[in-house]
Design a protein around this motif. Sequence first.
Motif, short mmCIF file in Angstrom:
data_model
loop_
_atom_site.label_atom_id
_atom_site.label_comp_id
_atom_site.label_asym_id
_atom_site.label_seq_id
_atom_site.Cartn_x
_atom_site.Cartn_y
_atom_site.Cartn_z
N ALA A 111 -6.50 6.58 -7.41
CA ALA A 111 -6.09 5.31 -7.80
C ALA A 111 -5.39 4.95 -6.41
O ALA A 111 -4.96 3.85 -5.31
CB ALA A 111 -6.18 4.42 -8.52
N THR A 145 -12.54 -5.31 -0.45
CA THR A 145 -11.36 -4.55 -1.23
C THR A 145 -11.77 -4.07 -2.28
O THR A 145 -11.41 -2.85 -2.38
CB THR A 145 -10.17 -5.46 -1.04
N ALA A 168 -9.02 1.09 0.45
CA ALA A 168 -8.92 -0.23 0.15
C ALA A 168 -8.18 -1.55 1.43
O ALA A 168 -9.08 -1.84 1.34
CB ALA A 168 -9.07 -0.79 -1.00
N THR A 189 0.89 -1.22 0.09
CA THR A 189 -0.06 -0.05 -0.17
C THR A 189 0.66 1.24 0.38
O THR A 189 0.48 1.98 -0.82
CB THR A 189 -0.73 -0.33 1.47
N GLU A 221 -11.62 0.17 -3.18
CA GLU A 221 -10.92 0.89 -4.15
C GLU A 221 -11.62 1.50 -4.47
O GLU A 221 -11.75 2.71 -4.80
CB GLU A 221 -10.37 -0.27 -4.72
N ALA A 265 -7.22 5.44 -2.93
CA ALA A 265 -7.96 4.79 -2.84
C ALA A 265 -7.61 2.85 -2.46
O ALA A 265 -8.32 2.69 -2.16
CB ALA A 265 -8.67 3.93 -4.13
N SER A 266 -5.96 3.43 -2.92
CA SER A 266 -5.42 1.98 -2.31
C SER A 266 -5.41 1.73 -0.63
O SER A 266 -5.24 0.44 -0.09
CB SER A 266 -3.91 2.10 -2.99
#
Length: 334
Positions: free
Chosen positions: A180, A209, A188, A150, A213, A184-185
């Motif tokens: 992302a 997960t 998630a 991550t 995301e 988002a990482s």
Amino acid sequence: MSGAVPSGFLALPSVDATLAREIQDELENVEEVLKSTVEASDPMLSQSANHLLSAGGKRFRATLVLLASRFGDPTAEELVPAAAVVELTHVATLYHDDVMDEAELRRGEYSANQRWGNSIAILTGDFVFARASEMLADLGVEAVRLQAQTFGRLVQGQVLETSGPRGDTDPLTHYLQVIADKTASLIASSARFGAMFGRADSGVIETVTRACEALGMAFQLSDDILDVAGSSEESGKAPGTDLREGVLTLPMFYAQRSTSPEDKGLQELLGRPLDADEAGDALRLLRAHPAMELARADLRAWADKARAEFATLPDVPPRWAFEALCDFVVERTT
């Protein structure tokens, strides 16, 4: 139980009241861990490390850890430390981001770089991340690996944002990749930590997960729209920050793509640093532009993608809460 009143999306009528109260109480335990973890022998370091934590924040990522654990065993002892780890990781990145962005405000307060200078802000971010890593070591090899992956994406996202699109890369595609990786990482991974330490089924872990995301994409798009349409109270920073700094976000990309002669003035203001008067003009023009609704449509599409994943999970209160969160992320921009 403390009886803390649920806040944020946990307070929505569609969220099960018992579930909301339980998570809110657990968030108080997370808060205690956060504050104790960043204490240092040096008074200045303690003060700077507590700066963003004491300024508040939604504890959104910690909430995701605790909520995702409800698909398994929510009493697992690793959950509160895991929730603290993701929050500390997030806060550490904020110190660094504010230096790179030369930000003045964060969570409604002066940013650390404004208060103590860039060097102290960078070192404070390093210290906070080090403390998160120390806690992470007690959570096992799999957790360390997930955090490392991550963090690699977080750094990659920052590098992509700093370097900009290269060659024939579509700028909008590049922007979405930055989101992302940078946002988002970790969102998630927060949900994955919760489901993983809650010992949920492997299929549930993967579904949560993927869903988060997509939710993370929606969350950042929501923030970018709020930077144009919202207020300091809503976003925690001065409206139009991205415009002033010449940072392009989704509404601006759509405004740039307009072929209307009437938009030439706005387009000339986008993608470069602006003075106060120019920023005010750009903000006024962009708020009234059809690009805002196009951006909101993309936000709804990402939220719908997350909702479709959540819909495959067991029909229980945690799923309903995640679905309410999808609605919350969209509705905060309207």
